[in-house]
Motif scaffolding. Structure first.
Motif, short mmCIF file in Angstrom:
data_model
loop_
_atom_site.label_atom_id
_atom_site.label_comp_id
_atom_site.label_asym_id
_atom_site.label_seq_id
_atom_site.Cartn_x
_atom_site.Cartn_y
_atom_site.Cartn_z
N ILE A 1 6.49 5.27 8.19
CA ILE A 1 5.95 6.04 9.32
C ILE A 1 4.43 6.19 9.27
CG2 ILE A 1 8.13 7.22 9.79
CD1 ILE A 1 6.88 9.75 8.52
N THR A 2 3.78 5.72 8.19
CA THR A 2 2.32 5.62 8.20
C THR A 2 1.93 4.18 7.94
OG1 THR A 2 2.05 6.13 5.83
CG2 THR A 2 1.96 8.00 7.37
N ASN B 1 0.85 -1.19 0.00
CA ASN B 1 0.00 0.00 0.00
C ASN B 1 0.89 1.24 0.00
OD1 ASN B 1 -2.62 1.26 0.20
ND2 ASN B 1 -2.08 1.81 2.29
N MET B 2 0.42 2.31 -0.62
CA MET B 2 1.21 3.55 -0.65
C MET B 2 1.22 4.17 0.74
SD MET B 2 3.08 5.27 -2.76
CE MET B 2 2.58 4.67 -4.36
N GLU B 3 2.42 4.27 1.32
CA GLU B 3 2.63 4.80 2.66
C GLU B 3 3.76 5.83 2.64
OE1 GLU B 3 0.63 4.02 5.07
OE2 GLU B 3 -0.17 2.05 4.54
N ILE B 4 3.93 6.56 3.73
CA ILE B 4 5.01 7.52 3.87
C ILE B 4 6.18 6.82 4.56
CG2 ILE B 4 5.76 9.74 4.81
CD1 ILE B 4 3.50 9.94 2.69
N TRP B 5 7.36 7.02 3.99
CA TRP B 5 8.61 6.46 4.50
C TRP B 5 9.59 7.59 4.76
CZ3 TRP B 5 9.89 1.09 4.75
CH2 TRP B 5 8.85 0.25 4.37
N VAL B 6 10.50 7.38 5.68
CA VAL B 6 11.60 8.31 5.94
C VAL B 6 12.88 7.50 5.92
CG1 VAL B 6 12.68 9.85 7.63
CG2 VAL B 6 10.21 9.96 7.25
N SER C 1 7.31 13.96 12.99
CA SER C 1 8.27 13.37 12.04
C SER C 1 8.57 11.90 12.30
CB SER C 1 9.56 14.18 12.01
OG SER C 1 10.17 14.17 13.28
N GLU C 2 8.12 11.38 13.42
CA GLU C 2 8.27 9.94 13.71
C GLU C 2 7.06 9.14 13.27
OE1 GLU C 2 11.12 8.51 14.74
OE2 GLU C 2 11.92 10.52 14.52
N GLY C 3 6.00 9.84 12.82
CA GLY C 3 4.81 9.16 12.31
C GLY C 3 3.67 9.05 13.30
N THR C 4 3.77 9.67 14.45
CA THR C 4 2.68 9.61 15.43
C THR C 4 1.90 10.92 15.44
OG1 THR C 4 4.11 10.37 17.23
CG2 THR C 4 3.96 7.99 16.89
N GLY C 5 0.75 10.89 16.06
CA GLY C 5 -0.07 12.09 16.21
C GLY C 5 -0.70 12.59 14.92
N SER C 6 -0.99 11.69 13.99
CA SER C 6 -1.57 12.08 12.72
C SER C 6 -2.94 12.72 12.92
CB SER C 6 -1.70 10.85 11.82
OG SER C 6 -2.34 11.18 10.62
N ARG C 7 -3.14 13.87 12.26
CA ARG C 7 -4.43 14.55 12.34
C ARG C 7 -4.76 15.22 11.01
NH1 ARG C 7 -0.43 17.60 14.15
NH2 ARG C 7 -0.47 19.86 13.93
N GLY D 1 -5.73 3.60 3.55
CA GLY D 1 -5.82 4.65 2.55
C GLY D 1 -4.48 4.86 1.87
N ILE D 2 -4.49 5.67 0.84
CA ILE D 2 -3.25 6.01 0.12
C ILE D 2 -2.64 7.24 0.78
CG2 ILE D 2 -2.31 6.82 -2.07
CD1 ILE D 2 -4.56 5.18 -3.43
N ASP D 3 -1.42 7.13 1.28
CA ASP D 3 -0.69 8.24 1.88
C ASP D 3 0.44 8.62 0.94
OD1 ASP D 3 -2.33 7.93 4.10
OD2 ASP D 3 -0.88 6.75 5.22
N THR D 4 0.54 9.91 0.61
CA THR D 4 1.55 10.35 -0.35
C THR D 4 1.90 11.82 -0.12
OG1 THR D 4 2.14 10.35 -2.70
CG2 THR D 4 -0.13 10.93 -2.17
N ALA D 5 2.81 12.33 -0.94
CA ALA D 5 3.20 13.74 -0.98
C ALA D 5 3.63 14.32 0.36
CB ALA D 5 2.08 14.58 -1.61
#
Length: 174
Positions: free
Chosen positions: A63-64, A47-52, A99-105, A68-72
Motif C-alpha cells: 500500500i506504499t 524496498n521497505m514498504e507497508i503491506w496489508v 487504509s487502502e494506501g492513498t492520501g498519505s500525509r 524512502g523506507i516505510d515501516t512501523a
C-alpha cells in the motif's frame, strides 16, 4: 527461520503460523481493529514498504510505494487510517494514509526524528518517540490541531502505548 517474518500465534491451538512465508524481511505487524487484516513492513519488492494482508496471510498487497523506507504501521481505532514511519523527507517522520494506501500525509512537523506512532483509543492523538537533539522522548500530537506536547525530558524513551481508557501512556526508558 532465517529472515525476520510475521507469525500469528494461535494461542488456543498451541501453534504459530508464518504468514509472510519467506517473502523478504517482514517487520512491525499491526492487527486492524476488527482483527481481519494485518499491516506490516516488508522489503519483498526490494524496498521497505507497508503491506496489508488478511489475518491468515492471504491477499497481501503493497500500500506504499516510495523510495524512502516505510515501516512501523499502526491502525487507527476506526480502521480507516494507518500511521507509519517514513524517511521520505530525509529523516524518519510519522505519516498517515487511508487504509487502502492513498492520501498519505506527513503529520509530525517538529523535531528531526519521530517514530513509533501509537494512536490513542479515541483516534484523536498519536503518541510517538521524538528527538530534537540527543535522546528520544515521548511526545503526543493532537491530530486535529497538530499541537505537539513533549511528555518526557530525560533518558532514552520509546515504544509508547496507550491505556484502553486513553488516560495513560506506558513506554520504555533507559
Amino acid at each position: 527461520q532465517g529472515s525476520p517474518a510475521i507469525f500469528v500465534a494461535r494461542i488456543f491451538e498451541g501453534r504459530s503460523d508464518n504468514i509472510t512465508k519467506g517473502d523478504g524481511q517482514a517487520f512491525a505487524p499491526s492487527f486492524s481493529p476488527d482483527g481481519k487484516q494485518i499491516a506490516y513492513a516488508s522489503n519483498k519488492t526490494g524496498n521497505m514498504e507497508i503491506w496489508v494482508a488478511n489475518a491468515d496471510g492471504s491477499g497481501a498487497r503493497r500500500i506504499t510505494s516510495n523510495p524512502g523506507i516505510d515501516t512501523a504501521p499502526a491502525w487507527s481505532p476506526t480502521g480507516q487510517e494507518i500511521a507509519f514511519n517514513s524517511d521520505r523527507a530525509g529523516t524518519p517522520q510519522i505519516y498517515v494514509m487511508d487504509s487502502e494506501g492513498t492520501g498519505s500525509r506527513r503529520v509530525t512537523l517538529a523535531g528531526n526524528w519521530n517514530d513509533e506512532g501509537a494512536w490513542s483509543p479515541d483516534g484523536a492523538r498519536i503518541a510517538f518517540a521524538c528527538r530534537n537533539e540527543g535522546d528520544f522522548n515521548i511526545c503526543v500530537m493532537d491530530m486535529e490541531s497538530g499541537r505537539t506536547v513533549q511528555l518526557t525530558s530525560d533518558g532514552s524513551n520509546g515504544h509508547p502505548t496507550w491505556s484502553p481508557d486513553g488516560e495513560k501512556i506506558v513506554y520504555q526508558s533507559r
